[in-house]
Design a protein around this motif. Structure first.
Motif, short mmCIF file in Angstrom:
data_model
loop_
_atom_site.label_atom_id
_atom_site.label_comp_id
_atom_site.label_asym_id
_atom_site.label_seq_id
_atom_site.Cartn_x
_atom_site.Cartn_y
_atom_site.Cartn_z
N HIS A 155 -9.07 -7.66 3.46
CA HIS A 155 -8.49 -6.83 4.52
C HIS A 155 -6.98 -6.98 4.52
O HIS A 155 -6.46 -8.10 4.62
CB HIS A 155 -9.01 -7.29 5.89
N ILE A 156 -6.30 -5.86 4.43
CA ILE A 156 -4.82 -5.92 4.45
C ILE A 156 -4.37 -5.83 5.91
O ILE A 156 -4.86 -5.00 6.67
CB ILE A 156 -4.23 -4.76 3.63
N ASN A 157 -3.44 -6.67 6.28
CA ASN A 157 -2.86 -6.61 7.63
C ASN A 157 -1.94 -5.39 7.68
O ASN A 157 -0.72 -5.50 7.64
CB ASN A 157 -2.08 -7.89 7.93
N GLU A 158 -2.56 -4.20 7.75
CA GLU A 158 -1.78 -3.00 7.49
C GLU A 158 -0.93 -2.53 8.66
O GLU A 158 -0.12 -1.62 8.50
CB GLU A 158 -2.64 -1.85 6.92
N ASP A 159 -1.10 -3.12 9.84
CA ASP A 159 -0.14 -2.82 10.90
C ASP A 159 1.20 -3.48 10.58
O ASP A 159 2.23 -3.10 11.12
CB ASP A 159 -0.66 -3.31 12.26
N LEU A 160 1.16 -4.47 9.67
CA LEU A 160 2.39 -5.21 9.31
C LEU A 160 2.92 -4.82 7.93
O LEU A 160 4.13 -4.81 7.71
CB LEU A 160 2.11 -6.72 9.33
N PHE A 161 2.00 -4.51 7.01
CA PHE A 161 2.40 -4.22 5.62
C PHE A 161 1.71 -2.94 5.19
O PHE A 161 0.48 -2.90 5.11
CB PHE A 161 1.98 -5.38 4.70
N TYR A 162 2.50 -1.90 4.91
CA TYR A 162 1.91 -0.61 4.54
C TYR A 162 1.66 -0.55 3.04
O TYR A 162 2.60 -0.64 2.25
CB TYR A 162 2.85 0.51 4.98
N PRO A 163 0.39 -0.44 2.63
CA PRO A 163 0.08 -0.47 1.20
C PRO A 163 0.01 0.92 0.56
O PRO A 163 -0.37 1.89 1.20
CB PRO A 163 -1.32 -1.10 1.18
N GLU A 164 0.39 0.98 -0.70
CA GLU A 164 0.17 2.18 -1.51
C GLU A 164 -0.27 1.70 -2.90
O GLU A 164 0.04 0.58 -3.29
CB GLU A 164 1.47 2.97 -1.71
N ILE A 165 -0.95 2.59 -3.63
CA ILE A 165 -1.28 2.29 -5.03
C ILE A 165 -0.62 3.36 -5.88
O ILE A 165 -0.74 4.55 -5.58
CB ILE A 165 -2.82 2.33 -5.26
N ALA B 179 1.72 8.51 -6.84
CA ALA B 179 0.74 7.92 -5.92
C ALA B 179 -0.68 8.10 -6.45
O ALA B 179 -1.01 9.15 -7.01
CB ALA B 179 0.86 8.59 -4.57
N LEU B 180 -1.52 7.10 -6.28
CA LEU B 180 -2.93 7.21 -6.64
C LEU B 180 -3.77 7.16 -5.36
O LEU B 180 -3.32 6.61 -4.34
CB LEU B 180 -3.33 6.07 -7.58
N GLY B 181 -4.97 7.70 -5.45
CA GLY B 181 -5.81 7.80 -4.26
C GLY B 181 -6.62 6.54 -4.01
O GLY B 181 -6.64 5.61 -4.83
N VAL B 182 -7.31 6.55 -2.86
CA VAL B 182 -8.22 5.46 -2.52
C VAL B 182 -9.25 5.33 -3.65
O VAL B 182 -9.73 6.33 -4.18
CB VAL B 182 -8.90 5.77 -1.17
N GLU C 276 -8.68 4.35 -6.66
CA GLU C 276 -8.08 4.39 -8.01
C GLU C 276 -7.27 3.13 -8.27
O GLU C 276 -6.47 2.70 -7.43
CB GLU C 276 -7.17 5.62 -8.15
N LYS C 277 -7.48 2.58 -9.46
CA LYS C 277 -6.84 1.32 -9.80
C LYS C 277 -5.40 1.53 -10.25
O LYS C 277 -5.13 2.42 -11.07
CB LYS C 277 -7.65 0.73 -10.97
N GLY C 278 -4.49 0.75 -9.72
CA GLY C 278 -3.07 0.88 -10.11
C GLY C 278 -2.26 -0.26 -9.53
O GLY C 278 -2.81 -1.29 -9.11
N GLU C 279 -0.94 -0.05 -9.50
CA GLU C 279 -0.05 -1.11 -9.00
C GLU C 279 0.06 -1.04 -7.48
O GLU C 279 0.27 0.03 -6.90
CB GLU C 279 1.34 -0.95 -9.64
N LEU C 280 -0.05 -2.20 -6.87
CA LEU C 280 0.03 -2.30 -5.42
C LEU C 280 1.49 -2.32 -4.98
O LEU C 280 2.31 -3.02 -5.57
CB LEU C 280 -0.68 -3.60 -5.01
N VAL C 281 1.78 -1.51 -3.95
CA VAL C 281 3.16 -1.39 -3.44
C VAL C 281 3.12 -1.65 -1.94
O VAL C 281 2.21 -1.16 -1.27
CB VAL C 281 3.67 0.05 -3.73
N PHE C 282 4.06 -2.42 -1.43
CA PHE C 282 4.07 -2.68 0.02
C PHE C 282 5.41 -2.34 0.66
O PHE C 282 6.47 -2.62 0.09
CB PHE C 282 3.84 -4.17 0.31
#
Ligand code: DLL
Length: 433
Positions: A255-265, A273-276, A278-284
């Motif tokens: 579980h990502i603490n996403e109220d604090l860290f906004y994730p993208e792949i 950008a890749l969709g939910v 899809e495997k790729g690089e994690l960006v915060f």
């Protein structure tokens, strides 16, 4: 137990509104106060006014490891130096020093993020946390420490190393939660077995392990040896340290603490950008940080995101356990290989221990060669050589079929591969020398 249901179980629309408000605030602040980010935004021809929805985050500039190197040590500071209370630093695997400078509020939030993490593993104020992450510049020790404090648990600030003393303390104080790197947890278990200590009889019953790649096989071994539940926890110095994401009792993604860290792949090659799923690089993007906030930081860690309800009641997005890093991906004769794939393949082979070293070299004929050193279980090693030969051949065949590369396997005796009290080293790439 969910430590902070208000944020961890928030309705998704409400959370997106909160994330957007925080993102907007962050871009305004960075544009006004951090020349580095103002220049980056100007370079893309945008201003904070162009951020009109959460999805507009994709318009903002990335931050890379090179940016951190170029601005070291204080170039990304977004508040007056006097407001900084604590500094941490990591030189990681790539040797680039990365800094996190925390204000009082940042430290409070770090404690909160780590309290959520410990609670995710079932921790409560009634637990005794034996914290064997290293204390000091590394974020592991103090991060877990602040989390245990916020949770109200009893905390034993061991730091890493001095394994006999760790075991003595674990028995004497009846520690219930173990926090350290997974490789150190296994190393401690080996020492305990040698000293005739049965960890399964001790109160220790859960562990929060991270800071390095590990596998389901290692999880199984740790759980069996300690008689505990072992949870994966993730974080990185640049973003806050540990506390970015954690497994709950379901062990079905972190579980990502996403109220604090906004994730993208993103696609690591194109930045798209890749969709939910899809495997790729994690960006915060750090949504609340005051000291050294970062916009769209490219972690180089490879995973995918999963949405959808979790039976634990948290609504936060989950990340799959890491597949590896874009920068420790080995390219062997043109084939991309992550060390974690090798470990994953080893799992299925009975007789091996999760201790291995991948040695890559280039032969005079210019071909890359991989030697995989694998520790063999004690019972197997004392066996006749025929059994060992069979095992060696089996591992080579499995590697060939799963990874599509030929690997030379060298079986080594138990305890010959160097153990680590912190992050372990799995790859020795002699080609770079
Ligand atoms: O290792 C923070 C941490 C401390 C996380 C304690 C968990 C527990 P750094 O030293 O900056 O920070 O290293 C961050 O370690 O980008 C990943 O590549 C790797 N890493 C961290 N957690 C995991 C994990 C800390 N659970 C880098 N699985 C990250 C695999 C991990 N790799």
């Amino acid at each position: 137990m969910i430590f902070n249901p208000e944020y961890e179980s928030m309705n998704e629309d409400v959370r997106r509104k909160l994330q957007f408000a925080r993102l907007k605030n962050l871009t305004e602040k960075l544009y006004a106060d951090v020349p580095f980010y103002r220049r980056k935004m100007e370079g893309l021809g945008i201003t904070p006014r162009d951020v009109r929805s959460l999805d507009d985050c994709a318009k903002l500039p990335f931050t890379t490891k090179d940016d951190l190197r170029d601005t070291f040590p204080y170039g990304l500071l977004a508040c007056p130096r006097a407001q900084i209370e604590e500094i941490h630093m990591s030189s990681g695997t790539t040797g680039v020093p990365v800094v996190d400078a925390y204000t009082k509020k940042d430290l409070d939030i770090w404690g909160e993020a780590m309290a959520r993490t410990l609670a995710g593993a079932g921790g409560t104020k009634n637990d005794t946390v034996q914290n064997c992450y290293g204390y000091g510049l590394f974020t592991g020790g103090l991060g877990a420490h602040y989390g245990a404090k916020k949770l109200g648990a009893n905390i034993i600030p061991m730091s890493s190393g001095n394994t006999q003393r760790q075991l003595m303390v674990m028995q004497a104080f009846g520690s219930t939660i173990l926090t350290c790197t997974p490789s150190y947890a296994l190393f401690m278990a080996e020492e305990a077995e040698e000293s005739g200590i049965n960890l399964r009889e001790l109160p220790i019953n859960k562990g929060c392990f991270g800071a390095e790649p590990w596998s389901e096989n290692m999880r199984r071994q740790i759980e069996e040896r300690y008689g505990m539940n072992a949870y994966d926890i993730y974080g990185l110095t640049e973003i806050i340290g540990p506390g970015v994401a954690f497994e709950c009792e379901e062990k079905a993604g972190l579980h990502i603490n996403e109220d604090l860290f906004y994730p993208e792949i993103i696609n690591p090659e194109t930045g798209a950008a890749l969709g939910v799923g899809e495997k790729g690089e994690l960006v915060f993007t750090t949504l609340t940080k005051e000291g050294t906030p970062l916009l769209r930081y490219r972690t180089r860690d490879v995973t995918f995101l999963e949405r959808g309800p979790c039976t634990c009641g948290r609504t936060t997005v989950r990340m799959h356990r890491l597949f590896g890093r874009t920068d420790d991906m080995l390219i062997i004769r043109g084939v991309n290989v992550f060390p974690s794939q090798i470990e994953q393949a080893l799992i299925e082979i009975e007789g091996t221990d999760p201790h291995y070293l991948i040695v890559v070299d280039r032969s005079p004929g210019q071909l890359d060669e991989v030697e995989l050193q694998v520790e063999v279980k004690k019972e197997f090693f004392s066996d006749e050589t025929r059994g060992l030969e069979g095992l060696r051949g089996k591992i080579e065949a499995v590697m060939k079929s799963k990874l599509m590369i030929s690997v030379k396997v060298k079986l080594v005796e138990p305890k010959t591969i160097e153990r680590s009290m912190g992050k372990s080293k799995r790859v020795l790439d002699k080609r770079a020398l």
